[in-house]
Design a protein around this motif. Structure first.
Motif, mmCIF file in Angstrom:
data_model
loop_
_atom_site.group_PDB
_atom_site.id
_atom_site.type_symbol
_atom_site.label_atom_id
_atom_site.label_comp_id
_atom_site.label_asym_id
_atom_site.label_seq_id
_atom_site.Cartn_x
_atom_site.Cartn_y
_atom_site.Cartn_z
ATOM 1 N N ASN A 20 -8.551 1.638 1.095
ATOM 2 C CA ASN A 20 -9.392 1.043 -0.170
ATOM 3 C C ASN A 20 -8.188 0.300 -1.145
ATOM 4 O O ASN A 20 -8.157 -1.558 -0.763
ATOM 5 C CB ASN A 20 -10.003 1.333 -1.333
ATOM 6 C CG ASN A 20 -11.029 2.202 -0.679
ATOM 7 O OD1 ASN A 20 -11.535 1.405 0.402
ATOM 8 N ND2 ASN A 20 -11.669 2.607 -1.251
ATOM 9 N N VAL A 21 -6.888 0.726 -0.923
ATOM 10 C CA VAL A 21 -5.085 0.029 -1.867
ATOM 11 C C VAL A 21 -5.019 -0.320 -0.665
ATOM 12 O O VAL A 21 -4.987 -1.843 -1.443
ATOM 13 C CB VAL A 21 -4.379 0.830 -2.142
ATOM 14 C CG1 VAL A 21 -2.976 0.138 -2.083
ATOM 15 C CG2 VAL A 21 -5.290 1.427 -2.554
ATOM 16 N N LYS A 69 -5.705 -14.231 -0.885
ATOM 17 C CA LYS A 69 -5.584 -14.718 -1.796
ATOM 18 C C LYS A 69 -4.805 -16.165 -3.089
ATOM 19 O O LYS A 69 -4.723 -17.015 -3.554
ATOM 20 C CB LYS A 69 -6.532 -14.021 -3.748
ATOM 21 C CG LYS A 69 -6.937 -14.588 -4.731
ATOM 22 C CD LYS A 69 -8.027 -15.858 -4.529
ATOM 23 C CE LYS A 69 -8.220 -15.766 -5.940
ATOM 24 N NZ LYS A 69 -8.801 -17.133 -6.043
ATOM 25 N N ALA A 79 -6.924 -2.643 1.664
ATOM 26 C CA ALA A 79 -7.824 -3.295 1.514
ATOM 27 C C ALA A 79 -7.604 -4.645 0.442
ATOM 28 O O ALA A 79 -7.849 -5.347 0.199
ATOM 29 C CB ALA A 79 -9.329 -3.123 1.671
ATOM 30 N N ALA A 80 -7.770 -3.704 -1.130
ATOM 31 C CA ALA A 80 -7.231 -4.372 -1.778
ATOM 32 C C ALA A 80 -5.996 -5.443 -1.871
ATOM 33 O O ALA A 80 -5.777 -7.037 -2.238
ATOM 34 C CB ALA A 80 -7.093 -3.761 -3.420
ATOM 35 N N ALA A 81 -4.869 -5.174 -1.125
ATOM 36 C CA ALA A 81 -3.416 -5.483 -1.078
ATOM 37 C C ALA A 81 -3.386 -7.158 -0.141
ATOM 38 O O ALA A 81 -3.688 -8.284 -0.275
ATOM 39 C CB ALA A 81 -1.975 -4.520 -0.531
ATOM 40 N N TYR A 82 -4.221 -6.682 0.770
ATOM 41 C CA TYR A 82 -4.732 -7.964 2.038
ATOM 42 C C TYR A 82 -5.578 -8.779 1.386
ATOM 43 O O TYR A 82 -5.260 -9.798 1.419
ATOM 44 C CB TYR A 82 -5.258 -6.928 3.274
ATOM 45 C CG TYR A 82 -5.813 -7.703 3.773
ATOM 46 C CD1 TYR A 82 -4.838 -7.953 4.947
ATOM 47 C CD2 TYR A 82 -6.952 -8.966 4.405
ATOM 48 C CE1 TYR A 82 -4.902 -9.043 5.803
ATOM 49 C CE2 TYR A 82 -7.166 -9.398 5.228
ATOM 50 C CZ TYR A 82 -5.558 -9.366 6.279
ATOM 51 O OH TYR A 82 -6.383 -10.563 7.081
ATOM 52 N N ALA A 83 -6.642 -8.452 0.534
ATOM 53 C CA ALA A 83 -7.771 -9.489 -0.551
ATOM 54 C C ALA A 83 -6.491 -10.458 -1.268
ATOM 55 O O ALA A 83 -6.617 -11.350 -1.875
ATOM 56 C CB ALA A 83 -8.646 -8.670 -0.771
ATOM 57 N N LEU A 84 -5.734 -9.384 -2.159
ATOM 58 C CA LEU A 84 -4.824 -10.305 -3.504
ATOM 59 C C LEU A 84 -3.476 -10.844 -2.193
ATOM 60 O O LEU A 84 -3.419 -11.937 -2.530
ATOM 61 C CB LEU A 84 -3.811 -9.079 -3.893
ATOM 62 C CG LEU A 84 -4.459 -8.121 -5.114
ATOM 63 C CD1 LEU A 84 -4.090 -7.452 -5.417
ATOM 64 C CD2 LEU A 84 -5.225 -9.246 -6.082
ATOM 65 N N THR A 107 0.781 -1.466 0.322
ATOM 66 C CA THR A 107 -0.051 -0.060 0.086
ATOM 67 C C THR A 107 0.816 1.072 0.384
ATOM 68 O O THR A 107 0.625 2.466 -1.014
ATOM 69 C CB THR A 107 -0.709 0.031 1.503
ATOM 70 O OG1 THR A 107 -1.902 -1.485 1.254
ATOM 71 C CG2 THR A 107 -1.740 1.050 1.239
#
Length: 103
Positions: free
Chosen positions: A52-53, A63, A55-60, A9
């Motif tokens: 938001n960035v 995954k 959260a996206a990095a955490y989700a990636l 992030t």
């Protein structure tokens, strides 16, 4: 995993910041006026963008970096469910093996 997400992030936010600094050079003479008028909005937007960035990095990270974790650790689950598996303890490490004669 959180540390990886924060690192990613921060890298993305720095890239966005440097890109914007390069593209908005024409606003340099008005920076004090813009900052006084819109500082709250700019900081709120930056904070929301950071969340938001992140959260996206955490989700990636979840995954792609935790892929097949359950399958990889299934042998531990099987050992715990058997019930008669002996796990080494620190006390066992201090005792000499039975087949080695004592001096």
């Amino acid at each position: 995993m959180v540390a990886n997400a924060i690192l990613l992030t921060i890298a993305v936010m720095l890239a966005i910041g440097f890109t914007l600094m390069g593209e908005l050079k024409f606003l340099i003479p008005f920076k004090l006026i813009i900052w006084r008028a819109y500082s709250t909005c700019i900081l709120a937007y930056a904070g929301i963008l950071f969340i938001n960035v992140f959260a996206a990095a955490y989700a990636l990270n979840r995954k792609f970096l935790l892929k097949d974790t359950g399958r990889k650790l299934s042998h531990l689950d099987k050992q715990f469910n058997v019930g008669h598996v002996e796990f080494p303890t620190p006390k066992d490490d201090l005792e000499p093996p039975a087949d080695v004669p004592l001096p």
